[in-house]
Write a protein that holds these residues in place. Structure first.
Motif, PDB file in Angstrom:
ATOM      1  N   MET A 297      35.605  43.733  52.294  1.00  0.00           N
ATOM      2  CA  MET A 297      35.412  43.399  50.881  1.00  0.00           C
ATOM      3  C   MET A 297      36.645  42.717  50.315  1.00  0.00           C
ATOM      4  O   MET A 297      37.777  43.134  50.566  1.00  0.00           O
ATOM      5  CB  MET A 297      35.139  44.661  50.065  1.00  0.00           C
ATOM      6  N   HIS A 298      36.394  41.669  49.544  1.00  0.00           N
ATOM      7  CA  HIS A 298      37.456  41.122  48.697  1.00  0.00           C
ATOM      8  C   HIS A 298      37.174  41.578  47.273  1.00  0.00           C
ATOM      9  O   HIS A 298      36.122  41.276  46.703  1.00  0.00           O
ATOM     10  CB  HIS A 298      37.506  39.600  48.729  1.00  0.00           C
ATOM     11  N   CYS A 299      38.117  42.325  46.698  1.00  0.00           N
ATOM     12  CA  CYS A 299      37.998  42.813  45.325  1.00  0.00           C
ATOM     13  C   CYS A 299      39.282  42.452  44.584  1.00  0.00           C
ATOM     14  O   CYS A 299      40.356  42.953  44.933  1.00  0.00           O
ATOM     15  CB  CYS A 299      37.788  44.323  45.315  1.00  0.00           C
ATOM     16  N   PRO A 300      39.235  41.590  43.580  1.00  0.00           N
ATOM     17  CA  PRO A 300      40.460  41.160  42.901  1.00  0.00           C
ATOM     18  C   PRO A 300      41.217  42.338  42.288  1.00  0.00           C
ATOM     19  O   PRO A 300      40.621  43.210  41.659  1.00  0.00           O
ATOM     20  CB  PRO A 300      39.956  40.215  41.806  1.00  0.00           C
ATOM     21  N   LYS A 301      42.534  42.343  42.450  1.00  0.00           N
ATOM     22  CA  LYS A 301      43.357  43.404  41.884  1.00  0.00           C
ATOM     23  C   LYS A 301      43.865  43.068  40.482  1.00  0.00           C
ATOM     24  O   LYS A 301      44.319  43.953  39.756  1.00  0.00           O
ATOM     25  CB  LYS A 301      44.562  43.676  42.798  1.00  0.00           C
ATOM     26  N   ASP A 302      43.785  41.811  40.097  1.00  0.00           N
ATOM     27  CA  ASP A 302      44.264  41.395  38.797  1.00  0.00           C
ATOM     28  C   ASP A 302      43.524  42.140  37.685  1.00  0.00           C
ATOM     29  O   ASP A 302      42.298  42.250  37.684  1.00  0.00           O
ATOM     30  CB  ASP A 302      44.054  39.886  38.638  1.00  0.00           C
ATOM     31  N   ASP A 312      36.166  48.577  43.686  1.00  0.00           N
ATOM     32  CA  ASP A 312      37.406  49.334  43.712  1.00  0.00           C
ATOM     33  C   ASP A 312      38.493  48.493  44.356  1.00  0.00           C
ATOM     34  O   ASP A 312      38.451  48.228  45.564  1.00  0.00           O
ATOM     35  CB  ASP A 312      37.208  50.631  44.505  1.00  0.00           C
ATOM     36  N   PRO A 313      39.509  48.048  43.604  1.00  0.00           N
ATOM     37  CA  PRO A 313      40.551  47.192  44.179  1.00  0.00           C
ATOM     38  C   PRO A 313      41.362  47.890  45.262  1.00  0.00           C
ATOM     39  O   PRO A 313      42.017  47.221  46.058  1.00  0.00           O
ATOM     40  CB  PRO A 313      41.422  46.838  42.968  1.00  0.00           C
ATOM     41  N   ASN A 314      41.317  49.212  45.295  1.00  0.00           N
ATOM     42  CA  ASN A 314      42.034  49.940  46.341  1.00  0.00           C
ATOM     43  C   ASN A 314      41.368  49.784  47.702  1.00  0.00           C
ATOM     44  O   ASN A 314      41.956  50.123  48.730  1.00  0.00           O
ATOM     45  CB  ASN A 314      42.133  51.422  45.982  1.00  0.00           C
TER      46      ASN A 314
END
Length: 327
Positions: A297-302, A312-314
């Motif tokens: 998964m790519h989940c933006p942390k911004d 979940d960015p984690n």
């Protein structure tokens, strides 16, 4: 049957991972849009806890084109995946395509059922076309060879995409875009890099001086570090895949037999071609697009982007040791 068209950009939203190469001819589609979406501010000031750099490409205003790009979604799928894909398609429409109405082209190795056509076309106002491809035999081949997740086509989109990625790549001279990258399995491509080096030696005129060799190799091209852009989601300029350079490269690989005697896949081949033949700014990481295929998964942390996402960015694969995106 899909007819010839001038479609230039396509995004593979659901890919069987092992499709090697095909000639996409598209459908004769005429689309228009009233204004040009602006790129997200996050392109200018991404705040990521990583070495990834996100640089905005500056294009003079007089080179920007107005309206939607000439593009479509290509979906490789089986009839039996209908209900799983309806969830994916609903997300894609809700997060992005209900505003832009890009068409869908569905590929299969058998005729699509009337149920498949009825239920997928009901999810969008866009044009949908259905054609026969080579999916099932490749999925079964991957299952037998224990290619990880090779026979699992479900994907998820987690973030509102409130700009037009197709128009963005068009207006910023981008030829290839991705969301996830990772290392390839060495035993699937044991002679691929040696073949690539042969091509470079024989045809040095095709290698772009401002290339991304450093993404592919840690020793200036002597060996391949196995990094590639994951082609389950990719946006590509079809003019690049149809170019003299890419076709010369593909034909060179094809004559070596690695597509058949080994298991050279589309992802490393596309990635190596893009990294060697394109300029650095022509390859783009879409941080704004939250995307998942099985465990990757790519989940933006911004923080600003997270307001538009539900992932979940984690759990962002970008920071996993198996990811190449940090390069």
């Amino acid at each position: 049957m899909i007819r010839r068209s001038n479609i230039k950009y396509l995004v593979l939203v659901l890919l069987a991972i092992y499709i090697l190469h095909w000639s996409f001819t598209g459908t004769n589609l005429k689309v228009s849009w009233s204004e040009q979406p602006e790129p997200l501010e996050s392109h200018k000031n991404l705040k990521l806890d990583t070495k990834i750099e996100q640089k905005e490409v500056t294009v003079p205003d007089n080179t920007r084109q107005i309206g939607k790009a000439n593009a479509c979604f290509v979906v490789l799928i089986r009839n039996s995946d209908l209900h799983e894909f309806r969830n994916t398609m609903r997300q894609l429409e809700d997060r992005f395509n209900h505003k832009y109405n890009y068409p869908y082209v569905f590929l299969n190795d058998v005729p699509f059922t009337e149920e498949f056509k009825k239920l997928t076309s009901a999810l969008t106002k866009s044009k949908t076309e259905y054609d026969m491809g080579i999916l099932n035999e490749k999925l079964e081949e991957m299952r037998k060879n224990e290619v990880i997740y090779g026979d699992s086509p479900g994907v998820h989109f987690y973030c509102d995409i409130d700009f037009d990625p197709f128009a963005y790549v068009r207006d910023h001279d981008i030829k290839y875009a991705f969301t996830i990258s990772m290392y390839e399995y060495q035993n699937t491509i044991p002679t691929l890099w040696d073949t690539v080096k042969e091509f470079i030696k024989q045809y040095p005129q095709y290698i772009e001086k401002d290339n991304l060799m450093d993404f592919l190799s840690d020793d200036n091209g002597e060996t391949y570090n196995l990094c590639h852009f994951w082609s389950n989601f990719e946006i590509g300029d079809l003019n690049f895949w149809r170019s003299e350079t890419y076709l010369k490269f593909f034909d060179f690989l094809d004559k070596k037999g690695g597509f058949f005697y080994e298991r050279w896949g589309d992802a490393p081949v596309h990635s190596i071609a893009a990294a060697l033949f394109l300029k650095k700014h022509q390859i783009h990481f879409f941080n704004e697009i939250g995307y998942r295929h099985d465990n990757f998964m790519h989940c933006p942390k911004d923080d600003k982007l997270q307001l538009k996402c539900h992932c979940d960015p984690n759990e962002n694969f970008d920071f996993d040791g198996y990811s190449c995106t940090g390069r």
